[in-house]
Design a protein around this motif. Structure first.
Motif, PDB file in Angstrom:
ATOM      1  N   THR A   1      -9.671  -2.073  23.538  1.00 55.38           N
ATOM      2  CA  THR A   1      -8.950  -0.912  23.014  1.00 55.38           C
ATOM      3  C   THR A   1      -8.160  -0.223  24.127  1.00 55.38           C
TER       4      THR A   1
ATOM      5  N   THR B   1     -13.680  -7.379  10.324  1.00 57.78           N
ATOM      6  CA  THR B   1     -12.899  -7.234   9.094  1.00 57.78           C
ATOM      7  C   THR B   1     -13.845  -7.359   7.913  1.00 57.78           C
TER       8      THR B   1
ATOM      9  N   ILE C   1      -7.440   0.604   8.605  1.00 54.13           N
ATOM     10  CA  ILE C   1      -8.093   0.435   9.901  1.00 54.13           C
ATOM     11  C   ILE C   1      -8.964   1.669  10.143  1.00 54.13           C
TER      12      ILE C   1
ATOM     13  N   VAL D   1     -12.644  -1.022  14.060  1.00 51.42           N
ATOM     14  CA  VAL D   1     -12.536  -1.165  15.512  1.00 51.42           C
ATOM     15  C   VAL D   1     -13.570  -0.244  16.149  1.00 51.42           C
TER      16      VAL D   1
ATOM     17  N   ILE E   1      -2.756  -3.505  16.286  1.00 53.69           N
ATOM     18  CA  ILE E   1      -3.710  -4.594  16.479  1.00 53.69           C
ATOM     19  C   ILE E   1      -2.872  -5.828  16.737  1.00 53.69           C
TER      20      ILE E   1
ATOM     21  N   ALA F   1     -12.785  -7.379  21.199  1.00 55.56           N
ATOM     22  CA  ALA F   1     -11.472  -6.724  21.250  1.00 55.56           C
ATOM     23  C   ALA F   1     -11.428  -5.827  22.479  1.00 55.56           C
TER      24      ALA F   1
ATOM     25  N   ILE G   1     -14.466  -5.797  16.988  1.00 55.57           N
ATOM     26  CA  ILE G   1     -13.685  -5.575  15.775  1.00 55.57           C
ATOM     27  C   ILE G   1     -14.277  -6.423  14.659  1.00 55.57           C
TER      28      ILE G   1
ATOM     29  N   VAL H   1      -5.014  -2.426  20.180  1.00 54.19           N
ATOM     30  CA  VAL H   1      -6.286  -3.143  20.098  1.00 54.19           C
ATOM     31  C   VAL H   1      -5.989  -4.627  20.262  1.00 54.19           C
TER      32      VAL H   1
ATOM     33  N   VAL I   1     -11.305   3.377  12.997  1.00 52.79           N
ATOM     34  CA  VAL I   1     -11.657   3.330  14.425  1.00 52.79           C
ATOM     35  C   VAL I   1     -12.844   4.246  14.647  1.00 52.79           C
TER      36      VAL I   1
ATOM     37  N   ASN J   1      -6.687  -8.619  20.580  1.00 50.74           N
ATOM     38  CA  ASN J   1      -7.554  -9.615  19.957  1.00 50.74           C
ATOM     39  C   ASN J   1      -7.171 -10.997  20.454  1.00 50.74           C
TER      40      ASN J   1
END
Length: 312
Positions: A206, A188, A308, A179, A258, A204, A186, A287, A310, A289
């Motif tokens: 925050t 993955t 995760i 993130v 999230i 995203a 964001i 967060v 950040v 999405n």
């Protein structure tokens, strides 16, 4: 001709420097393909980007951390369930113009509330600093009162009372969610062999630093703590009145999840997307999405096995 050759050599040197300084290799192989952002993209009158060099450095640090340790845990103090920690050696009071109660932080900016006390070796009179709930640690040893640990996102060895540490079974971590608070995006990533594969790249939103109800998303490296398909939230200022729910919520630190687009009552059906995603911080520490992306993360990152990270 000489100038062109000079620029070519300079460019090659820059490329070699980048490759050497970032040993975590990242490649794109998306498995979630909705709302995908480019590496660099327009925002307002400027641009935003995915900070791949910073992400690579974090993944390289994680790889090193995993290779040197075999016993992992996560830090636990959600809703101060294990007790609000003692006052740290050096603290600062963050005051607010809206009249909210000041926030107590250590000298590094970590909040005391829902924090975990870290004691320097041989200095047990009071904690030196705090770590956020959910932080990933490597366990060095344990006695009846304390764990000796290394916190992945901090330097040094620390002693922590045993009630704040939960040992986890994972021996390594191959699924990571990154993130970016600065760019409001964001990503993955999944490690396959020696390569970190990018699985998604999305907008995203925050956490907003506007207490007492909205808090910034904490920086650090966190273990997936728990999941709720529908995470109900209260109306600001109420202890009982439910204001709505956030779909496909994956908790990582304190009250930080999230999750998908929030659904405010009286509406009940899920909302797939909001144009505010990727713009400015506006969450209550969480967060936000697209809901389908939150569902993807909810199914993809396992509890006590996914991480995760950040970054700013």
């Amino acid at each position: 001709m000489k100038n062109k050759l000079r620029y070519l050599i300079f460019g090659l040197l820059v490329f070699v420097s980048y490759a050497v300084s970032n040993s975590a290799v990242i490649e794109k192989e998306l498995t979630y393909k909705k709302y995908t952002l480019g590496d660099t993209y327009k925002y307002g009158k400027g641009t935003r980007n995915f900070q791949w060099e910073k992400i690579s450095n974090n993944l390289d640090r994680l790889d090193s951390f995993q290779s040197q340790n075999l016993r992992f845990g996560s830090l636990k103090n959600y809703k101060n369930i294990n007790g609000i920690p003692p006052v740290a050696r050096q603290i600062a009071m963050q005051k607010y113009s809206n009249g909210a109660r000041p926030t107590v932080k250590d000298k590094f900016g970590h909040r005391r509330n829902q924090g975990i006390p870290l004691y320097a070796l041989g200095q047990m009179d009071r904690p030196d600093r705090y770590a956020p709930d959910g932080s990933l640690v490597s366990i060095i040893s344990r006695d009846l009162e304390y764990y000796k640990v290394v916190v992945e996102s901090m330097d040094g060895e620390w002693l922590i009372p045993v009630r704040y540490v939960k040992e986890i079974e994972a021996k390594s971590f191959s699924k990571v969610i990154v993130v970016d608070r600065k760019n409001q995006n964001i990503a993955t990533l999944e490690k396959v062999g020696d390569i970190w594969k990018v699985r998604s790249m999305n907008p995203a939103s925050t956490g907003l630093d506007k207490p007492p109800y909205a808090l910034p998303t904490p920086l650090g490296v966190f273990v997936v703590q728990s999941k709720k398909q529908k995470m109900e939230y209260l109306k600001d200022g109420s202890k009982t009145e439910i204001d709505g729910y956030a779909p496909y919520a994956t908790r990582f630190s304190g009250g930080g999840y999230i999750h998908g687009v929030p659904v405010n009552l009286p509406r009940t059906e899920m909302i797939e997307y909001s144009p505010t995603l990727g713009t400015t911080p506006r969450s209550h520490m969480c967060v936000r999405n697209a809901t389908s992306h939150a569902k993807y993360i909810y199914s993809w990152a396992e509890t006590n096995k996914g991480l995760i990270i950040v970054i700013e």
